[in-house]
Design a protein around this motif. Structure first.
Motif, mmCIF file in Angstrom:
data_model
loop_
_atom_site.group_PDB
_atom_site.id
_atom_site.type_symbol
_atom_site.label_atom_id
_atom_site.label_comp_id
_atom_site.label_asym_id
_atom_site.label_seq_id
_atom_site.Cartn_x
_atom_site.Cartn_y
_atom_site.Cartn_z
ATOM 1 N N MET A 37 -16.111 6.931 58.032
ATOM 2 C CA MET A 37 -15.757 8.346 58.122
ATOM 3 C C MET A 37 -14.515 8.336 59.020
ATOM 4 N N CYS A 38 -13.362 8.145 58.353
ATOM 5 C CA CYS A 38 -12.166 7.702 59.072
ATOM 6 C C CYS A 38 -11.436 8.810 59.814
ATOM 7 N N GLY A 39 -11.811 10.071 59.586
ATOM 8 C CA GLY A 39 -11.115 11.125 60.325
ATOM 9 C C GLY A 39 -11.641 12.510 59.992
ATOM 10 N N HIS A 40 -11.394 13.448 60.911
ATOM 11 C CA HIS A 40 -11.817 14.830 60.662
ATOM 12 C C HIS A 40 -10.725 15.591 59.911
ATOM 13 N N GLY A 41 -11.112 16.739 59.374
ATOM 14 C CA GLY A 41 -10.196 17.520 58.549
ATOM 15 C C GLY A 41 -9.647 18.755 59.237
ATOM 16 N N HIS A 42 -9.638 18.766 60.579
ATOM 17 C CA HIS A 42 -9.223 19.982 61.294
ATOM 18 C C HIS A 42 -7.800 20.421 60.970
ATOM 19 N N PHE A 43 -6.959 19.464 60.566
ATOM 20 C CA PHE A 43 -5.584 19.816 60.236
ATOM 21 C C PHE A 43 -5.379 19.872 58.716
ATOM 22 N N ASP A 44 -6.483 19.866 57.995
ATOM 23 C CA ASP A 44 -6.423 19.848 56.530
ATOM 24 C C ASP A 44 -7.225 20.987 55.920
ATOM 25 N N MET A 45 -7.451 22.041 56.691
ATOM 26 C CA MET A 45 -8.316 23.107 56.188
ATOM 27 C C MET A 45 -7.696 23.809 54.984
ATOM 28 N N LYS A 46 -6.376 23.743 54.871
ATOM 29 C CA LYS A 46 -5.712 24.319 53.700
ATOM 30 C C LYS A 46 -6.266 23.682 52.423
ATOM 31 N N ALA A 47 -6.569 22.393 52.476
ATOM 32 C CA ALA A 47 -7.123 21.703 51.312
ATOM 33 C C ALA A 47 -8.472 22.307 50.924
ATOM 34 N N TYR A 48 -9.292 22.597 51.954
ATOM 35 C CA TYR A 48 -10.604 23.201 51.673
ATOM 36 C C TYR A 48 -10.436 24.624 51.147
ATOM 37 N N GLU A 49 -9.433 25.320 51.693
ATOM 38 C CA GLU A 49 -9.149 26.672 51.206
ATOM 39 C C GLU A 49 -8.844 26.616 49.704
ATOM 40 N N ASP A 50 -7.979 25.676 49.312
ATOM 41 C CA ASP A 50 -7.623 25.541 47.899
ATOM 42 C C ASP A 50 -8.852 25.166 47.060
ATOM 43 N N TYR A 51 -9.684 24.289 47.606
ATOM 44 C CA TYR A 51 -10.888 23.880 46.885
ATOM 45 C C TYR A 51 -11.822 25.073 46.659
ATOM 46 N N PHE A 52 -12.099 25.818 47.741
ATOM 47 C CA PHE A 52 -12.998 26.970 47.619
ATOM 48 C C PHE A 52 -12.423 28.039 46.689
ATOM 49 N N ALA A 53 -11.102 28.154 46.681
ATOM 50 C CA ALA A 53 -10.457 29.173 45.847
ATOM 51 C C ALA A 53 -10.322 28.718 44.392
ATOM 52 N N GLY A 54 -10.839 27.522 44.086
ATOM 53 C CA GLY A 54 -10.779 27.034 42.707
ATOM 54 C C GLY A 54 -9.394 26.598 42.274
ATOM 55 N N LYS A 55 -8.541 26.310 43.282
ATOM 56 C CA LYS A 55 -7.166 25.947 42.929
ATOM 57 C C LYS A 55 -6.991 24.460 42.645
#
Lengths: 454, 454
Positions: B412-430
């Motif tokens: 588990m090589c790193g946290h996603g605190h600076f990658d939340m935009k990626a999760y936003e896109d995922y949740f938004a179905g983008k």
């Protein structure tokens, strides 16, 4: 090579929370009914909180057992490390020994889950299906979302609309853990609709968000409300922090002369300092405990000890607290978690009795301290945490001036990964010194028509 | 109550890095000169790297001692915890035992500082004043900024312009640690000016940023260049991860059947797996090691073993690697750290010799895995990390289907605190499934006119 960290095993996570009320020379005064202004009992809280938390709120028992299921979730990140800040000492060229307890290793990045997990657990035990809360900067909403997810409770967060738009990643963190996050004011509540009718473009406020969250809980039998600071049971749950730190300082063969923590409503401060205050009260030790507050919201250093409301609207019980008045509107500093007009009841009594101290720091000073810390120790702190760091640096530099070594411990209560905008503003020179005039404080206090405690 | 974490003391941080080359049945083939295509020696690297790192690059010694000053900085966050993922096991209802090594506790939030600190140290030893590098998603640039700050070396980061604008908080993190960050292409280099002359609005690319960073180092005697993956010495430094994990698995009284890590250039994967592969090579154990790569950049699963350039422009030595061709342009997935056309030399040889395995995952699948993990284990993973999680979940579900228990360990090589935009896109179905056609890969490979290794 010297060790930088002092770690505890999971088996050394405290088994009890420490209730300082048992040891206080003067017990907290009772809350008053907002209408009759007569003392009220615990039953007044029953619509909002589960019974076990209400019992803790009024308990005078010295220790409250931590349920196994709560300790088991604590193990996901606890115990937290205690660091010896060798690099910071070197950067300041101080004879002081500096330690910090780092709570940013929790999943949501601050000390807040210590109480969120406990509160979700007791709600679950009593069959609660949904918990509502408010959040400003988002630390508390994140922590409660994380906790509710683990107990399979719905979580409804009313996030101040302007923060909702400014901090989309905090919102996404809550969504990732399954919470519903609403930009407050909403049209889901009477309170929200009323605000929107007056001002459809309202940016919201913590006061409005509280009203919405409370209304939802008060009007649905399966829903309760949860608060992230101020109340006695919240402070109680945070004492795992200080209990671990006492043990870790003992392992380091050291004991602090000064213990420091940021101050918003009191839970951050209480968490680290109360177990050290116990040593003062019980064993006659003389550890100074300093609360670090923003100069733009200086309830402890410039407020008055007075009965006041917990919310802006005046719906909560009246609590005996250091306050700037419930209508006081702090400047919009980045340390959103410290923008609260009053201090929790226990901490207020301790300050009145001169058992603790308080110090205020300007906004620019705290970011300078935060960057000094980040460069030395690597971790980028939350704006709230920078207040404690600023006090610690002041004390360390005082040691240097006086040519004496003291042992300083502070609560590094969270990382700033979701607050980088604040650092951007600081580097860009956009942060200004907030001069808060005495006249402004007096004007806010003059509006109070609430009882003055004996 | 069961323990969730296995921790080591600071004294148990490894004292050596493990060099798998010593144990490889077939040693890596030599690099070739980009012009003459003849084998080159270590001296060819001297303009870019300090001598001690070049020695490590070509070393066949089994163990390389970690300098005390490097171990001392490692102590700021190491050792890192090994978690037993009880909650994830429960969520998947699998008989498998799942463990993960969590590298996100480092100041910059990933495994990258393990090599950044070592590289900064050796540069400092040799009097280097400034280190240049490139960064895309920003994990590597952050790690090097942190490391240079501690050795008082200037750090110059060429950040791909589009990332510079999309990820301002990563840039700010680097600034906080004192680094200069430039949006590449810049007008500071010949390479950058040339690109800007052709296209003033160029969004940049990793290839251009590498050219700029290399040019700066090659044209200034006090400046060296640093790379965050692919090269042998980088992989070497990461083996602290796996050495700790071997010890922690022993402490847990367990040993993995399967070890999994995300794959970009190889350092993440090498870090965790090489110390376990040592057990295979030395003691005849049979631990499966699986590299998890994105389906949109499948060099290990759909590339060829071939001499190819490390950069897009064709300036670096030719390396024997699994590659999609140096002109291959991966789809713009959020896991920027995995968007590289080739695999490091050592890992390529191991795959060719069937000593390791590889698996590709689609972009949607990895975010689904990441959210499952975040809900169960609390930590929100970096998009890169989600690839390893996806493989781990597949293997755990296979255990369930087959009704057998296996022990699975992943990085588990790193946290996603600076990658939340990626999760936003995922949740938004983008996010969409990236279908990479065989014709596209063949077209990219057809451009290669480089030697085929014997």
């Amino acid at each position: 090579m010297k060790n930088r960290k002092i770690l505890l095993s999971e088996n050394e996570i405290p088994e009890h929370w420490y209730n300082i009320v048992a040891d206080m020379p003067n017990k907290p005064l009772p809350p008053l009914h907002p209408g009759t202004r007569e003392p009220i009992g615990p039953e007044a809280l029953a619509p909002l909180f589960p019974m076990e938390l209400i019992k803790q709120e009024v308990s005078a028992e010295k220790y409250v057992e931590i349920p196994d299921q709560v300790r088991d979730i604590y193990k996901m990140w606890r115990s937290t490390p205690l660091f010896r800040a060798y690099n910071l000492e070197k950067a300041l060229d101080t004879p002081a020994k500096i330690y910090y307890k780092y709570e940013g290793v929790s999943p949501s990045g601050s000390h807040k889950p210590n109480t969120a997990v406990a509160q979700a657990y007791y709600n679950k035990q009593e069959g609660v299906k949904r918990i509502t809360t408010e959040t400003g900067a988002g630390q508390w909403g994140s922590a409660l979302s994380f906790a509710c997810n683990h107990f399979d409770i719905e979580c409804e967060v009313y996030m101040v609309k302007i923060s909702y738009h400014h901090k989309p990643y905090r919102k996404l963190m809550m969504n990732t853990w399954g919470a519903q996050v609403y930009a407050s004011p909403t049209d889901l509540t009477e309170a929200g609709r009323k605000v929107l009718a007056d001002d459809p473009d309202s940016p919201g406020s913590l006061g409005i968000a509280i009203s919405e969250a409370v209304e939802r809980a008060a009007t649905d039998e399966h829903t309760k409300y949860s608060l992230g600071s101020v109340l006695n049971h919240v402070l109680l749950h945070q004492t795992v922090v200080g209990q671990e730190a006492v043990k870790q300082m003992e392992m380091a063969g050291d004991m602090p002369d000064i213990v420091i923590a940021p101050f918003g409503g009191g839970s951050n401060f209480a968490g680290l300092t109360f177990p050290f205050l116990r040593l003062n009260l019980e064993e006659g030790k003389n550890i100074r405990c300093i609360a670090s507050e923003p100069a733009s919201c200086p309830k402890l250093t410039r407020g008055v000890f007075r009965y006041d409301f917990g919310d802006t609207v005046g719906m909560t019980p009246l609590l005996p607290m250091y306050t700037l008045g419930h209508n006081f509107v702090p400047a919009p500093i980045h340390a959103g978690g410290l923008r609260y007009h009053g201090a929790g009841v226990i901490v207020s009594q301790l300050l009145k009795d001169k058992l603790i101290e308080a110090r205020a720091h300007d906004n620019l000073e705290v970011f300078e301290a935060g960057v000094t810390f980040a460069k030395a120790e690597g971790i980028i702190p939350a704006p709230e945490a920078n207040h404690g760091i600023a006090t610690a640096i002041q004390e360390a530099l005082k040691c240097k001036e006086e040519g004496v070594s003291r042992t300083i411990l502070f609560n590094m209560c969270g990382h700033g990964h979701f607050d980088m905008k604040a650092y951007e503003d600081y580097f860009a020179g956009k942060l200004t010194k907030h001069e808060l005039s005495t006249a402004d404080i007096e004007a806010s206090l003059a509006e109070l028509d609430t009882p003055v405690p004996e």
